[in-house]
Design a protein around this motif. Structure first.
Motif, mmCIF file in Angstrom:
data_model
loop_
_atom_site.group_PDB
_atom_site.id
_atom_site.type_symbol
_atom_site.label_atom_id
_atom_site.label_comp_id
_atom_site.label_asym_id
_atom_site.label_seq_id
_atom_site.Cartn_x
_atom_site.Cartn_y
_atom_site.Cartn_z
ATOM 1 N N LYS A 119 -6.597 11.419 2.612
ATOM 2 C CA LYS A 119 -6.179 11.799 1.266
ATOM 3 C C LYS A 119 -5.376 10.659 0.658
ATOM 4 N N GLU A 120 -5.415 10.553 -0.652
ATOM 5 C CA GLU A 120 -4.667 9.480 -1.313
ATOM 6 C C GLU A 120 -3.169 9.686 -1.149
ATOM 7 N N VAL A 121 -2.501 8.596 -0.850
ATOM 8 C CA VAL A 121 -1.044 8.553 -0.767
ATOM 9 C C VAL A 121 -0.596 7.407 -1.663
ATOM 10 N N SER A 122 0.440 7.631 -2.465
ATOM 11 C CA SER A 122 0.859 6.581 -3.386
ATOM 12 C C SER A 122 2.368 6.584 -3.547
ATOM 13 N N ILE A 123 2.888 5.450 -3.985
ATOM 14 C CA ILE A 123 4.296 5.330 -4.359
ATOM 15 C C ILE A 123 4.362 4.560 -5.678
ATOM 16 N N ASP B 178 -0.297 -2.809 -7.412
ATOM 17 C CA ASP B 178 -0.093 -3.275 -8.778
ATOM 18 C C ASP B 178 1.335 -3.800 -8.878
ATOM 19 N N LYS B 179 1.464 -5.122 -8.982
ATOM 20 C CA LYS B 179 2.774 -5.787 -9.006
ATOM 21 C C LYS B 179 3.586 -5.438 -7.764
ATOM 22 N N ALA B 180 2.915 -5.143 -6.690
ATOM 23 C CA ALA B 180 3.581 -4.686 -5.473
ATOM 24 C C ALA B 180 3.995 -5.867 -4.600
ATOM 25 N N GLY B 181 4.828 -5.577 -3.612
ATOM 26 C CA GLY B 181 5.279 -6.591 -2.673
ATOM 27 C C GLY B 181 5.591 -5.949 -1.335
ATOM 28 N N HIS B 182 6.432 -6.620 -0.541
ATOM 29 C CA HIS B 182 6.729 -6.133 0.803
ATOM 30 C C HIS B 182 7.363 -4.744 0.769
ATOM 31 N N ARG B 183 8.288 -4.527 -0.162
ATOM 32 C CA ARG B 183 8.940 -3.224 -0.230
ATOM 33 C C ARG B 183 7.930 -2.123 -0.524
ATOM 34 N N ALA B 184 7.036 -2.367 -1.466
ATOM 35 C CA ALA B 184 6.056 -1.355 -1.844
ATOM 36 C C ALA B 184 5.180 -0.966 -0.657
ATOM 37 N N THR B 185 4.694 -1.947 0.064
ATOM 38 C CA THR B 185 3.791 -1.649 1.173
ATOM 39 C C THR B 185 4.519 -0.922 2.293
ATOM 40 N N ASN B 186 5.767 -1.298 2.555
ATOM 41 C CA ASN B 186 6.511 -0.593 3.595
ATOM 42 C C ASN B 186 6.814 0.844 3.182
ATOM 43 N N LEU B 187 7.217 1.053 1.929
ATOM 44 C CA LEU B 187 7.443 2.413 1.448
ATOM 45 C C LEU B 187 6.162 3.238 1.512
ATOM 46 N N LEU B 188 5.041 2.592 1.224
ATOM 47 C CA LEU B 188 3.752 3.288 1.276
ATOM 48 C C LEU B 188 3.422 3.739 2.697
#
Length: 305
Positions: free
Chosen positions: A133-137, A258-268
């Motif tokens: 299922k889709e998961v997003s932040i 989209d304009k993501a970085g290390h923080r975004a991927t870890n939170l995801l």
């Protein structure tokens, strides 16, 4: 099948932020070992750190891992991307300092060393994380998501005021050696004003035009220019694969940043594993294994610059 290196590799360089020289040794490991980091310069406490998302304790400017004893190692993303992109599932990373060397700002030096010694298939099934299922932040103007797909796919978009970068977007499936061929030599980048700010704060002490692309408005300050016209968004995709590798197993699904970085991927990843209904661990079939990043790598796929 799971995979490791045939022989150890050794890389010597300096840290981007510390400026300190470090030696990294990546050695083969047994099936089911996973990826671990050992700080060989630390001898008074536990010096082993699992390369896993829940051991990330800082994502400002890079990804930093830590264990419960307070032992840390930073800037792991380019090496992790090289391991994931060449299909290495088991390895011991040993380093004599707190930061993985930046090298030329890409994964290319690590990939070159790995391909030189070769890859060893192991008599153990490979397990992967299949997205159900889709998961997003969506935080502070950036977003990232994982959604179901048959293969590992990365889509990324960036938007910078600097005309030298501007808006860039790209989508790639990571099968058939795509990481090695399309992303591995794409370097980290920054704006001139960011360099000045970081160095005034005691960061980026090892940074320079030899290990990063630096832009100033519509100018690229590196004499050689970009290696690829869209090198910046490709590097963001490289970072994303390296940070996703901290899931501990390959992910079968579509990553959108989209304009993501290390923080975004870890939170995801943290959001994904908090949602047991959104994923399942599967034993890869032969067809699924063939579509993973490390399959079908040819020496001709790799171009250093």
């Amino acid at each position: 099948m799971q995979r490791t290196l045939k022989h150890p590799i050794e890389i010597v360089g300096k840290g981007l932020h510390s400026g300190k020289r470090a030696i990294v040794r990546v050695s083969p490991a047994a099936a089911e070992f996973g990826i671990w980091v050992r700080r060989v310069d630390v001898t008074d406490r536990d010096n082993l750190i699992p390369a896993l998302y829940d051991h990330v304790n800082d994502t400002r400017l890079c990804t930093r891992l830590a264990n419960s004893a307070g032992v840390e190692v930073s800037t792991v993303e380019h090496l992790m991307a090289a391991l994931a992109g060449t299909g290495i599932h088991n390895a011991m990373i040993e380093i004599d300092g707190p930061e993985i060397p930046i090298m030329d700002g890409s994964s290319a030096p690590f990939v070159a060393a790995i391909l030189k010694v070769g890859l060893l298939e192991q008599d153990a099934p490979l397990r992967a994380i299949r997205i159900l299922k889709e998961v997003s932040i969506n935080v502070d103007g950036f977003s990232a998501s994982l959604s179901p797909a048959d293969k590992i796919e990365i889509e990324f978009a960036i938007d910078f005021d600097e005309a030298a970068i501007g808006k860039q977007s790209k989508t790639l499936q990571m099968s058939n050696g795509a990481f090695v061929r399309e992303l591995s030599n794409c370097r980290t980048f920054c704006r001139r004003r960011d360099v000045d700010m970081m160095q005034s704060a005691g960061l980026a002490l090892g940074g320079g035009l030899e290990n990063a692309i630096v832009v100033d408005g519509d100018l690229v300050l590196n004499p050689e220019g970009f290696r690829r016209e869209d090198e910046c968004v490709r590097h963001k995709m490289l970072d994303a694969l390296g940070d996703l590798a901290l899931a501990g197993s390959p992910i079968i699904g579509r990553y959108l940043g989209d304009k993501a970085g290390h923080r975004a991927t870890n939170l995801l990843l943290r959001e994904l594993f908090a949602r047991p209904d959104a994923w399942e661990m599967i034993e890869c079939s032969e067809a699924q294994w063939q579509d993973l990043p490390g399959a079908h790598i040819k020496p001709s796929d790799f171009v250093q610059a």
